[in-house]
Design a protein around this motif. Sequence first.
Motif, PDB file in Angstrom:
ATOM      1  N   LEU A 188      -3.818  -4.772   3.972  1.00 44.76           N
ATOM      2  CA  LEU A 188      -3.777  -3.238   3.355  1.00 44.76           C
ATOM      3  C   LEU A 188      -2.660  -2.785   3.772  1.00 44.76           C
ATOM      4  O   LEU A 188      -2.401  -1.553   3.540  1.00 44.76           O
ATOM      5  CB  LEU A 188      -5.185  -3.464   3.719  1.00 44.76           C
ATOM      6  N   VAL A 189      -1.750  -3.287   5.070  1.00 47.60           N
ATOM      7  CA  VAL A 189      -0.780  -2.292   5.410  1.00 47.60           C
ATOM      8  C   VAL A 189      -0.145  -2.523   4.557  1.00 47.60           C
ATOM      9  O   VAL A 189       1.164  -1.216   4.052  1.00 47.60           O
ATOM     10  CB  VAL A 189      -0.074  -2.869   6.490  1.00 47.60           C
ATOM     11  N   LEU A 190       0.440  -3.589   3.692  1.00 51.43           N
ATOM     12  CA  LEU A 190       1.493  -3.538   2.663  1.00 51.43           C
ATOM     13  C   LEU A 190       0.840  -2.360   1.839  1.00 51.43           C
ATOM     14  O   LEU A 190       1.536  -1.281   1.065  1.00 51.43           O
ATOM     15  CB  LEU A 190       1.391  -4.410   2.541  1.00 51.43           C
ATOM     16  N   ASN A 217       2.403   8.782 -12.090  1.00 51.61           N
ATOM     17  CA  ASN A 217       3.078   7.703 -12.436  1.00 51.61           C
ATOM     18  C   ASN A 217       1.724   6.659 -12.258  1.00 51.61           C
ATOM     19  O   ASN A 217       1.383   6.052 -11.464  1.00 51.61           O
ATOM     20  CB  ASN A 217       4.568   7.322 -11.315  1.00 51.61           C
ATOM     21  N   GLU A 218       2.555   5.670 -13.632  1.00 51.33           N
ATOM     22  CA  GLU A 218       1.682   4.514 -13.822  1.00 51.33           C
ATOM     23  C   GLU A 218       1.532   3.423 -13.011  1.00 51.33           C
ATOM     24  O   GLU A 218       0.144   2.900 -11.820  1.00 51.33           O
ATOM     25  CB  GLU A 218       2.026   3.747 -15.345  1.00 51.33           C
ATOM     26  N   SER A 219       3.160   2.833 -12.329  1.00 50.25           N
ATOM     27  CA  SER A 219       2.793   2.010 -10.832  1.00 50.25           C
ATOM     28  C   SER A 219       2.578   2.482 -10.124  1.00 50.25           C
ATOM     29  O   SER A 219       2.255   1.599  -9.366  1.00 50.25           O
ATOM     30  CB  SER A 219       4.821   1.686 -10.137  1.00 50.25           C
ATOM     31  N   THR A 220       2.544   3.661  -9.298  1.00 49.00           N
ATOM     32  CA  THR A 220       1.750   5.293  -8.230  1.00 49.00           C
ATOM     33  C   THR A 220      -0.176   4.388  -8.946  1.00 49.00           C
ATOM     34  O   THR A 220      -0.233   4.058  -7.729  1.00 49.00           O
ATOM     35  CB  THR A 220       2.327   6.525  -8.506  1.00 49.00           C
ATOM     36  N   ILE A 221      -0.831   4.624  -9.774  1.00 48.82           N
ATOM     37  CA  ILE A 221      -2.052   4.699  -9.901  1.00 48.82           C
ATOM     38  C   ILE A 221      -2.502   2.842  -9.737  1.00 48.82           C
ATOM     39  O   ILE A 221      -3.526   2.647  -9.143  1.00 48.82           O
ATOM     40  CB  ILE A 221      -2.571   5.210 -11.178  1.00 48.82           C
ATOM     41  N   ILE A 222      -1.414   2.214 -10.101  1.00 46.09           N
ATOM     42  CA  ILE A 222      -1.639   0.104 -10.750  1.00 46.09           C
ATOM     43  C   ILE A 222      -1.415   0.560  -8.727  1.00 46.09           C
ATOM     44  O   ILE A 222      -1.949  -0.766  -8.337  1.00 46.09           O
ATOM     45  CB  ILE A 222      -0.555  -0.536 -10.668  1.00 46.09           C
ATOM     46  N   SER A 223      -0.539   0.541  -8.049  1.00 44.24           N
ATOM     47  CA  SER A 223      -0.418   0.237  -6.649  1.00 44.24           C
ATOM     48  C   SER A 223      -2.014   0.791  -5.554  1.00 44.24           C
ATOM     49  O   SER A 223      -2.430   0.286  -4.961  1.00 44.24           O
ATOM     50  CB  SER A 223       0.678   1.030  -6.155  1.00 44.24           C
ATOM     51  N   GLY A 224      -2.084   2.175  -6.334  1.00 43.41           N
ATOM     52  CA  GLY A 224      -3.749   3.090  -5.807  1.00 43.41           C
ATOM     53  C   GLY A 224      -4.361   1.631  -6.117  1.00 43.41           C
ATOM     54  O   GLY A 224      -5.957   1.304  -5.538  1.00 43.41           O
ATOM     55  N   SER A 225      -4.321   1.835  -7.188  1.00 47.43           N
ATOM     56  CA  SER A 225      -5.823   0.087  -7.393  1.00 47.43           C
ATOM     57  C   SER A 225      -6.070  -1.438  -6.602  1.00 47.43           C
ATOM     58  O   SER A 225      -6.941  -1.061  -6.157  1.00 47.43           O
ATOM     59  CB  SER A 225      -5.522   0.136  -9.291  1.00 47.43           C
ATOM     60  N   ASN A 226      -4.357  -1.605  -7.165  1.00 48.53           N
ATOM     61  CA  ASN A 226      -4.683  -2.511  -5.828  1.00 48.53           C
ATOM     62  C   ASN A 226      -4.599  -2.079  -4.224  1.00 48.53           C
ATOM     63  O   ASN A 226      -5.284  -3.175  -4.032  1.00 48.53           O
ATOM     64  CB  ASN A 226      -3.049  -3.158  -5.429  1.00 48.53           C
ATOM     65  N   MET A 227      -3.856  -1.285  -3.844  1.00 50.50           N
ATOM     66  CA  MET A 227      -5.113  -0.666  -2.521  1.00 50.50           C
ATOM     67  C   MET A 227      -6.853  -1.074  -2.352  1.00 50.50           C
ATOM     68  O   MET A 227      -7.386  -0.916  -1.633  1.00 50.50           O
ATOM     69  CB  MET A 227      -4.824   0.694  -1.773  1.00 50.50           C
ATOM     70  N   LEU A 228      -6.813  -0.053  -3.463  1.00 49.50           N
ATOM     71  CA  LEU A 228      -8.944   0.147  -3.597  1.00 49.50           C
ATOM     72  C   LEU A 228      -9.393  -1.324  -3.452  1.00 49.50           C
ATOM     73  O   LEU A 228     -10.149  -1.437  -2.817  1.00 49.50           O
ATOM     74  CB  LEU A 228      -9.188   0.845  -5.148  1.00 49.50           C
ATOM     75  N   VAL A 229      -8.933  -2.644  -4.369  1.00 47.23           N
ATOM     76  CA  VAL A 229      -9.336  -4.423  -4.301  1.00 47.23           C
ATOM     77  C   VAL A 229      -9.366  -4.544  -2.671  1.00 47.23           C
ATOM     78  O   VAL A 229     -10.687  -4.608  -2.459  1.00 47.23           O
ATOM     79  CB  VAL A 229      -8.735  -5.115  -5.256  1.00 47.23           C
ATOM     80  N   GLY A 283     -14.039  -4.198   3.650  1.00 42.06           N
ATOM     81  CA  GLY A 283     -14.976  -4.069   3.558  1.00 42.06           C
ATOM     82  C   GLY A 283     -15.229  -2.194   4.343  1.00 42.06           C
ATOM     83  O   GLY A 283     -16.608  -1.768   5.041  1.00 42.06           O
ATOM     84  N   LEU A 284     -13.766  -1.708   3.786  1.00 41.87           N
ATOM     85  CA  LEU A 284     -14.046  -0.334   4.555  1.00 41.87           C
ATOM     86  C   LEU A 284     -14.621   0.519   2.878  1.00 41.87           C
ATOM     87  O   LEU A 284     -13.877   1.501   2.524  1.00 41.87           O
ATOM     88  CB  LEU A 284     -12.418   0.010   4.174  1.00 41.87           C
ATOM     89  N   SER A 285     -16.029   0.656   2.694  1.00 39.34           N
ATOM     90  CA  SER A 285     -16.463   0.769   1.515  1.00 39.34           C
ATOM     91  C   SER A 285     -16.504   2.427   1.376  1.00 39.34           C
ATOM     92  O   SER A 285     -16.442   3.537   0.483  1.00 39.34           O
ATOM     93  CB  SER A 285     -17.616   0.646   1.286  1.00 39.34           C
ATOM     94  N   GLU A 286     -16.168   3.428   2.371  1.00 38.87           N
ATOM     95  CA  GLU A 286     -16.407   4.808   2.506  1.00 38.87           C
ATOM     96  C   GLU A 286     -15.238   5.092   2.107  1.00 38.87           C
ATOM     97  O   GLU A 286     -14.825   5.926   1.589  1.00 38.87           O
ATOM     98  CB  GLU A 286     -16.896   5.245   3.650  1.00 38.87           C
ATOM     99  N   GLU A 287     -14.449   4.724   2.378  1.00 42.05           N
ATOM    100  CA  GLU A 287     -12.969   4.910   2.546  1.00 42.05           C
ATOM    101  C   GLU A 287     -12.511   4.495   0.931  1.00 42.05           C
ATOM    102  O   GLU A 287     -11.872   5.391   0.239  1.00 42.05           O
ATOM    103  CB  GLU A 287     -11.556   4.086   3.052  1.00 42.05           C
ATOM    104  N   ALA A 288     -13.190   3.469   0.291  1.00 45.09           N
ATOM    105  CA  ALA A 288     -12.707   3.075  -1.276  1.00 45.09           C
ATOM    106  C   ALA A 288     -13.341   4.339  -2.142  1.00 45.09           C
ATOM    107  O   ALA A 288     -13.480   4.084  -2.683  1.00 45.09           O
ATOM    108  CB  ALA A 288     -13.192   1.758  -1.123  1.00 45.09           C
ATOM    109  N   LYS A 289     -14.668   4.676  -1.454  1.00 45.90           N
ATOM    110  CA  LYS A 289     -15.127   5.826  -2.356  1.00 45.90           C
ATOM    111  C   LYS A 289     -14.358   7.108  -2.795  1.00 45.90           C
ATOM    112  O   LYS A 289     -14.405   6.849  -3.629  1.00 45.90           O
ATOM    113  CB  LYS A 289     -16.705   5.509  -2.028  1.00 45.90           C
TER     114      LYS A 289
END
Length: 188
Positions: A81-83, A99-111, A117-123
Motif C-alpha cells: 500500500l505504501v508503494l 491518464n490511463e497509467s494513473t487510472i490503472i495505478s489507482g485501480s491497483n491501489m484500490l485492490v 480491510g480499509l473499506s471506507e477509504e476504498a469506497k
Amino acid sequence: LGWACWKTYLGRAESDIYRYAAMGGLGGALRLEDPEEALLVLEAHLALTRRHWSHGEECILTSQHNLAAIFTVLKRHDEALVLHREIYSRRVATLGVSNESTIISGSNMLVTLNDRGLSEEAKVFARDQLPVARRTLGSDHHCTLNINLSLAVALGNSPNRARDDLLEVETILQHVFQRRRQVFGPAH
C-alpha cells in the motif's frame, strides 16, 4: 527462462540496459514460482533503477509497481500500500488524473486498500475514480470494470454496510459480469 536470460547478461556492466532488463525479467519470472527470491531480485532491481536510471520516472514507477505486486503475493499488504500510494501520487503529479497509467495505478491501489480491510477509504476512492475512468477509458474498459468490482468489494466488506449497500453490490456485480461477457466473451 528468467535464469537463462540473467546468466546471459550477468557479466555485463551494472549499468548495461540488457543486464538491467534481464534482472527485471528474472524477478517477474520468479514471482509465482519463488516469491521470496523474487522479492530479493526486485529490491535489487529497484536499487539499480535508482542508481543508474534515476532520471527515468517511469522506470522507477514500474520497478516500484513490480515490488508492490510481489509484496501483495507475499501478503505484505502494508508495504504494498505504501508503494501503491507513492506510485499513484507520482503519476497524478506527472501525468494527471485522467491518464490511463494513473487510472490503472489507482485501480491497483484500490485492490490493496481492500486487501488491507480499509473499506471506507476504498469506497471513497473508488467513487472518485469511477467517473474519471468512465470518461477517459469508457465504461467497458477492463480497468473501469475492475474499479467497479473494487467498489463492490469495499461496500460488501464494510463494517458499516447497510442493506442498500448490499443491494448496490448486487447491482454492480450483475452489471460487471454482464459487461465482461459482452465485451470479452463468454469465458469472462
